[in-house]
Design an enzyme around this catalytic site. Structure first.
Site, PDB file in Angstrom:
ATOM      1  N   CYS A 164       0.825  -1.224   0.000  1.00 50.72           N
ATOM      2  CA  CYS A 164       0.000   0.000   0.000  1.00 50.72           C
ATOM      3  C   CYS A 164       0.854   1.266   0.000  1.00 50.72           C
ATOM      4  O   CYS A 164       0.518   2.249  -0.658  1.00 50.72           O
ATOM      5  CB  CYS A 164      -0.928   0.005   1.208  1.00 50.72           C
ATOM      6  N   ASN A 212      -8.152   4.305  -2.162  1.00 48.25           N
ATOM      7  CA  ASN A 212      -7.494   3.139  -1.578  1.00 48.25           C
ATOM      8  C   ASN A 212      -6.921   2.260  -2.703  1.00 48.25           C
ATOM      9  O   ASN A 212      -7.145   2.542  -3.893  1.00 48.25           O
ATOM     10  CB  ASN A 212      -8.512   2.362  -0.725  1.00 48.25           C
ATOM     11  N   HIS A 215      -1.631   1.742   7.431  1.00 48.38           N
ATOM     12  CA  HIS A 215      -2.013   1.644   6.022  1.00 48.38           C
ATOM     13  C   HIS A 215      -1.714   2.985   5.346  1.00 48.38           C
ATOM     14  O   HIS A 215      -1.736   4.037   6.004  1.00 48.38           O
ATOM     15  CB  HIS A 215      -3.508   1.305   5.935  1.00 48.38           C
TER      16      HIS A 215
END
Lengths: 81, 214
Positions: free
Chosen positions: B25, B182, B162
């Protein structure tokens, strides 16, 4: 229905199936709790998605892998360079 | 500041990606920010290589995790050019770093700024509009079950885990919110996006905010 929608190929009544089913049930309980506290019109909704058959630990280990460095508070001054 | 703003409206945001079973990520948010700032400067939006950052940013751990600022420090210090995704495709696993010559076409990161905007989300709005989409870290434990809507509760800011990309905000409704891209595919959340309430540092969205300069 979940297995079909999210292309899970574990077989019915296998060990894997039972483990995933247990995680899935836990996620249903979490959704009920989270939604009970999110009653506003625009509030987030929680429910079944592609992560519903993962345990919390599996989800964290696989997807929550970023680390953050401590950074200075924003002062409004230009810091480029 | 405009009441609502989204870099997608300027065609400066790439499509939602899917990191699959790779904890990359941090690389997706960094590369997304670079793509956007490149497009913001008047260049056509082009998809850059996330795999290059995963494989080559040696201070990070590839698909096992990493940090936005460490990746940008590496890009800035080594002056490695980020090549196109087509030249270094995504594999969803850490691989051996492929090197390109310095004359090879790519995008060079000149600098970056990383700040804590907690308590200063209005200033963060201004920086988003001025600097471009912002790579941020969040505590995303509760995102496992998210389907859509504005996240206002159940999202602590204790432990960032994240990395995502803030592309805009909307303050026109009852609950002002950040618009956040995302990297879990378009079937997650609002077509791959999550909306996060502004003003209370929900999910720790303002704790570590990074902008890229090219």
């Amino acid at each position: 229905s979940f297995r079909k929608q999210f292309h899970r190929n574990y077989k019915l009544h296998s060990d894997c199936y039972h483990r995933r089913r247990s995680y899935f049930k836990n996620s249903i309980k979490r959704h009920a709790y989270l939604n009970s506290l999110s009653t506003d019109k625009d509030s987030a909704k929680y429910g079944i998605n592609q992560f519903s058959d993962l345990s919390i630990n599996e989800f964290r280990d696989l997807y929550l892998t970023a680390t953050a460095e401590t950074v200075p508070p924003y002062s409004g001054l230009k810091t480029e360079g | 500041l405009p009441a609502t703003f989204d870099w997608r409206d300027q065609s400066a945001v790439g499509s939602v990606q899917n990191q699959q079973a790779c904890g990359g990520c941090w690389a997706f948010s960094v590369v997304g920010a670079i793509e956007s700032v490149y497009a913001k400067s008047g260049q056509p939006l082009k998809q850059l290589s996330v795999q290059q950052v995963i494989d080559c940013s040696y201070k990070n751990q590839g698909c096992n995790g990493g940090s936005i600022t460490r990746a940008l420090s590496w890009l800035k210090q080594t002056r490695v050019k980020l090549v196109k995704q087509a030249e270094y495709p995504y594999k969803a696993e850490t691989g051996i770093c492929h090197l390109f010559s310095q004359s090879h076409d790519g995008v060079l990161v000149k600098d970056f700024a990383a700040h804590d905007f907690s308590g200063l989300e209005e200033a963060m709005m201004g920086r988003l509009v001025e600097w471009g989409p912002l790579a941020v870290t969040v505590d995303a434990i509760s995102w496992q079950d998210y389907l859509g809507g504005i996240m206002q509760h159940h999202c602590s800011c204790h432990h960032a885990n994240h990395a995502v990309l803030v592309t805009g905000y909307d303050t026109t409704g009852d609950v002002p919110y950040w618009i956040v891209q995302n990297s879990w595919g378009t079937s997650w959340g609002n077509k791959g996006y999550v909306y996060i309430k502004m003003g209370d540092n929900v999910c720790g969205i303002a704790d570590s905010v990074t902008a890229v300069f090219l």
